[in-house]
Design an enzyme around this catalytic site. Structure first.
Site, short mmCIF file in Angstrom:
data_model
loop_
_atom_site.label_atom_id
_atom_site.label_comp_id
_atom_site.label_asym_id
_atom_site.label_seq_id
_atom_site.Cartn_x
_atom_site.Cartn_y
_atom_site.Cartn_z
CD GLN A 121 24.10 -56.64 -36.49
OE1 GLN A 121 23.72 -57.66 -35.95
NE2 GLN A 121 23.92 -56.46 -37.77
NE ARG A 173 34.16 -31.49 -46.47
CZ ARG A 173 35.29 -30.85 -46.80
NH1 ARG A 173 35.45 -29.59 -46.47
NH2 ARG A 173 36.24 -31.48 -47.45
CG ASN A 189 38.55 -18.68 -18.75
OD1 ASN A 189 37.41 -19.13 -18.65
ND2 ASN A 189 38.79 -17.39 -19.00
CB ALA A 190 38.46 -22.17 -14.31
NE ARG A 191 33.03 -15.09 -15.79
CZ ARG A 191 32.97 -13.77 -15.75
NH1 ARG A 191 34.11 -13.07 -15.72
NH2 ARG A 191 31.82 -13.14 -15.75
CG ASN A 195 28.55 -20.03 -19.45
OD1 ASN A 195 27.50 -19.74 -18.88
ND2 ASN A 195 28.69 -19.91 -20.76
NE ARG A 200 25.36 -25.84 -24.85
CZ ARG A 200 24.31 -25.24 -25.38
NH1 ARG A 200 23.10 -25.77 -25.21
NH2 ARG A 200 24.44 -24.13 -26.07
#
Length: 255
Positions: A121, A173, A189-191, A195, A200
């Site tokens: 809730q 804000r 990109n893939a690299r 990383n 993370r």
């Protein structure tokens, strides 16, 4: 008046005790019963049960809950007590509703199932009222949740007050909390993705960014399963943890 966080003054409880109607309020039965519970309901240590004085029988007998009479008290135990609590706190406005913070805290401590519902809730309330998230560590503690909501309410009020004063929204804000939701668009990109996942997806990463990283990893694996087979936290690819004393214990630490 009640303070932000739902504290009820003794005078308000006394008004509930002295002004008992013959019939339960049909429009807001849960709210009315919550007031009755805050005024004279008790939480017992015998498992998990609630009790009310016998004088409330004419009112409680009008509810869907079957109370058991023991001496001069009316009892609900176990799942029935939990269902009663869920009923009286359903739709709780954490800022505007009158409720006893102390009793709510005690219920959450004694009934994990009830606390789980209250957290849901609170999470929905925060998302809808403040467009914010409820951090994982804060949601473990009801007092922390209510303190967090009070702070969000103050931030929101300050923001709106400044906008009414003519302050540009872009500047006003700055008062909004870090937990405010936002939309992100990134290109990697893939690299770069490897990383990002390496840093993370680890248990040591902050909970929200870790959740995002794992969701992203699931998505890229759908597109290129072989390319991202070994992506993720470093321990998942190597079989050992590089964090030393800070290891979460999921994998052995490299000597």
């Amino acid at each position: 008046m009640a303070l932000v966080g739902g504290d009820i003054k003794e005078a308000e409880l006394e008004e509930i005790r002295k002004n008992l109607p013959d019939k339960i309020n049909r429009e807001y039965p849960g709210h009315y019963l919550r007031g009755l519970f805050d005024a004279d309901g008790k939480i017992t240590d015998d498992g998990f049960s609630l009790s009310f004085p016998e004088k409330f029988y004419s009112i409680l007998s009008q509810t869907p809950f079957e109370f058991e009479q023991k001496g001069e008290s009316l009892f609900l135990s176990g799942k029935k007590a939990v269902d009663f609590c869920l009923f009286i706190y359903d739709g709780l406005d954490f800022v505007r509703s009158l409720y006893s913070r102390e009793k709510l805290a005690n219920l959450c401590k004694m009934a994990p199932e009830f606390f789980s519902k209250i957290k849901t809730q609170a999470r929905d309330y925060i998302a809808q009222r403040y467009y914010c998230v409820l951090p994982a560590e804060i949601e473990k503690n009801l007092d922390a949740i209510l303190t967090y909501i009070a702070a969000l309410e103050n931030c929101k009020k300050a923001y709106l007050d400044m906008v009414k004063m003519g302050v540009d929204k872009e500047d006003a804000r700055y008062i909004l909390p870090m937990g405010t939701c936002t939309n992100l668009v990134v290109t990697m990109n893939a690299r770069s993705l490897y990383n990002f996942f390496n840093l993370r997806c680890c248990e040591r990463a902050q909970s929200e960014i870790r959740k995002l990283a794992r969701m992203m990893l699931d998505e890229v694996r759908k597109i290129a399963p072989n390319l991202f087979k070994k992506a993720g936290a470093p321990c998942e690819a190597t079989g050992y943890c590089p964090e030393g004393a800070f290891s979460c214990g999921k994998y052995p630490v490299r000597n």
